[in-house]
Design an enzyme around this catalytic site. Structure first.
Site, PDB file in Angstrom:
ATOM      1  N   VAL A   1      -9.536  40.740   1.474  1.00 53.13           N
ATOM      2  CA  VAL A   1      -9.119  40.136   2.754  1.00 53.13           C
ATOM      3  C   VAL A   1     -10.348  39.880   3.634  1.00 53.13           C
ATOM      4  CG1 VAL A   1      -7.646  40.432   4.810  1.00 53.13           C
ATOM      5  CG2 VAL A   1      -6.893  41.374   2.626  1.00 53.13           C
TER       6      VAL A   1
ATOM      7  N   ARG B   1     -16.963  32.210  10.726  1.00 48.59           N
ATOM      8  CA  ARG B   1     -16.737  33.123   9.598  1.00 48.59           C
ATOM      9  C   ARG B   1     -18.028  33.306   8.811  1.00 48.59           C
ATOM     10  NH1 ARG B   1     -11.893  30.354   9.398  1.00 48.59           N
ATOM     11  NH2 ARG B   1     -10.126  31.700   9.856  1.00 48.59           N
TER      12      ARG B   1
ATOM     13  N   HIS C   1     -10.844  29.268   3.032  1.00 48.28           N
ATOM     14  CA  HIS C   1     -10.304  29.830   4.274  1.00 48.28           C
ATOM     15  C   HIS C   1     -11.288  29.509   5.386  1.00 48.28           C
ATOM     16  CE1 HIS C   1      -7.999  32.295   6.859  1.00 48.28           C
ATOM     17  NE2 HIS C   1      -8.882  33.251   6.966  1.00 48.28           N
TER      18      HIS C   1
ATOM     19  N   ARG D   1       1.050  30.362   9.130  1.00 48.17           N
ATOM     20  CA  ARG D   1       0.779  29.772  10.454  1.00 48.17           C
ATOM     21  C   ARG D   1       1.334  28.350  10.524  1.00 48.17           C
ATOM     22  NH1 ARG D   1      -5.262  32.371  10.811  1.00 48.17           N
ATOM     23  NH2 ARG D   1      -4.639  34.226  11.996  1.00 48.17           N
TER      24      ARG D   1
ATOM     25  N   GLY E   1     -10.846  50.094   4.462  1.00 45.39           N
ATOM     26  CA  GLY E   1     -10.970  49.583   5.833  1.00 45.39           C
ATOM     27  C   GLY E   1      -9.712  50.010   6.576  1.00 45.39           C
TER      28      GLY E   1
END
Ligand SMILES: NC(=O)c1ccc[n+]([C@@H]2O[C@H](COP(=O)([O-])OP(=O)(O)OC[C@H]3O[C@@H](n4cnc5c(N)ncnc54)[C@H](O)[C@@H]3O)[C@@H](O)[C@H]2O)c1
Length: 309
Positions: free
Chosen positions: A119, A89, A176, A152, A9
């Site tokens: 990922v 998602r 996630h 974050r 990717g």
């Protein structure tokens, strides 16, 4: 430094990941792979031309196939469709599952000993697809999400407390997604429990903002999603593995009885070294945290059951 790292990717996350790996000289060769003709080749060449300025000796090349990727020690999978505004998602599930399946078949064939870091979203389910399709043991298929979610959380805390990000120790576990579990009981500022430095409503607001960290950026960008911090997260995992650092990082790992669960990927504290996942660390959780982790696991199991392998 290892010999070869492949990044599949060559979009925002993948290209930035390749660049960070090269700048840190974690491999002699980085191979960027994408289905779009010319894009990985162009980005790879462009990145290599920054080498004399940034002073790294890692070669970066691009390809539309897997021949050049043969015998990579580490493969980072970022291929897929990124989330668009308003898209959850889980909307991405079957499109990205098809992409990750196809990539995993190629990785299995060309780099049978690689350690794979996934990922692509929805993260925990894509890890499952990669593990099932490659047949690699759990030590060699891990997912990146907890490092990003924790970064974050740490950034928001550092900002609110006006202290260095370096001094914030924290861990965000779970899947996630909206059900991620920031561990307040393990959040410290240079060893000082965060609850001594911040009132509960402020802390709760930060936890909330962390949960929505990805969506906040998507809302700003309008097209595409976050990639600077996600690529930094992926590279922290690559670095821990390649340099055999034995770092304890929150990663998506296949559970085999830890935390009372098995047969799914979930974000848990992991020791990462040259063998990949070297240990899942079990920490004591409060009743609330344990319940939240269970809920997070349910949120992973549901799309896992829906994914076509
Ligand atoms: N785990 C996390 O914390 C996290 C964070 C950010 C993004 N992501 C996810 O990472 C993925 C990539 O995000 P992005 O912003 O780079 O998206 P992007 O659209 O910029 O890049 C994705 C790339 O994948 C390529 N691709 C599609 N099918 C392919 C295939 N079969 N083989 C090789 N390449 C293929 C596309 O051509 C594109 O260049 C998305 O699924 C996104 O949701 C995850």
């Amino acid at each position: 430094m290892v010999n070869k790292i492949t990044v599949v990717g060559a979009g925002n996350v993948g290209a930035t990941t390749a660049q960070r790996i090269a700048e840190k000289e974690l491999a002699r060769l980085v191979v960027l792979v994408d289905v779009v003709e010319g894009v990985p080749q162009g980005k790879g060449l462009d990145q290599y031309q920054s080498a004399p300025i940034e002073l790294f000796d890692t070669r970066v090349i691009g390809s539309n196939g897997y021949e050049e990727t043969g015998d990579s020690e580490v493969v980072v999978i970022t291929a897929g469709i990124a989330r668009k505004p308003g898209m959850s998602r889980d909307d991405l599930l079957n499109t990205n599952a098809g992409i990750v399946r196809q990539v995993s078949e190629q990785v299995k064939r060309s780099s049978p000993n690689a350690i794979v870091i996934v990922v692509s979203n929805p993260l925990d389910v894509m890890c499952y697809v990669a593990k099932e399709v490659t047949g690699f043991p759990r030590e060699r298929v891990l997912g990146m999400a907890g490092v990003l979610d924790t970064a974050r959380y740490r950034a928001f805390l550092a900002q609110a407390l006006d202290v260095s990000v370096r001094d914030i120790q924290a861990m965000v576990l779970g899947g996630h997604g909206d059900t991620m579990v920031p561990l307040i009981s393990y959040t410290t500022v240079s060893g000082i429990p965060v609850t001594q430095l911040m009132d509960r409503p402020t802390l709760d607001a930060i936890v909330d903002r962390t949960r929505n960290g990805g969506a906040e950026i998507v809302k700003h960008l309008k097209t595409g999603s976050a990639y600077y911090a996600p690529s930094a997260g992926a590279v922290q995992m690559v670095e821990a593995i390649v340099l055999d650092q034995k770092r304890i990082l929150p990663c998506a790992a296949w559970l085999d009885g830890e935390y009372g669960m098995r047969g799914l990927y979930l974000g848990v504290p992991c020791k990462l070294g040259r063998r990949g996942l070297e240990k899942v660390i079990e920490v004591e959780l409060t009743e609330d945290e344990r319940a939240s982790l269970g809920k997070s696991a349910d949120a992973v199991r549901e799309p896992m059951a829906a994914v076509k392998l």
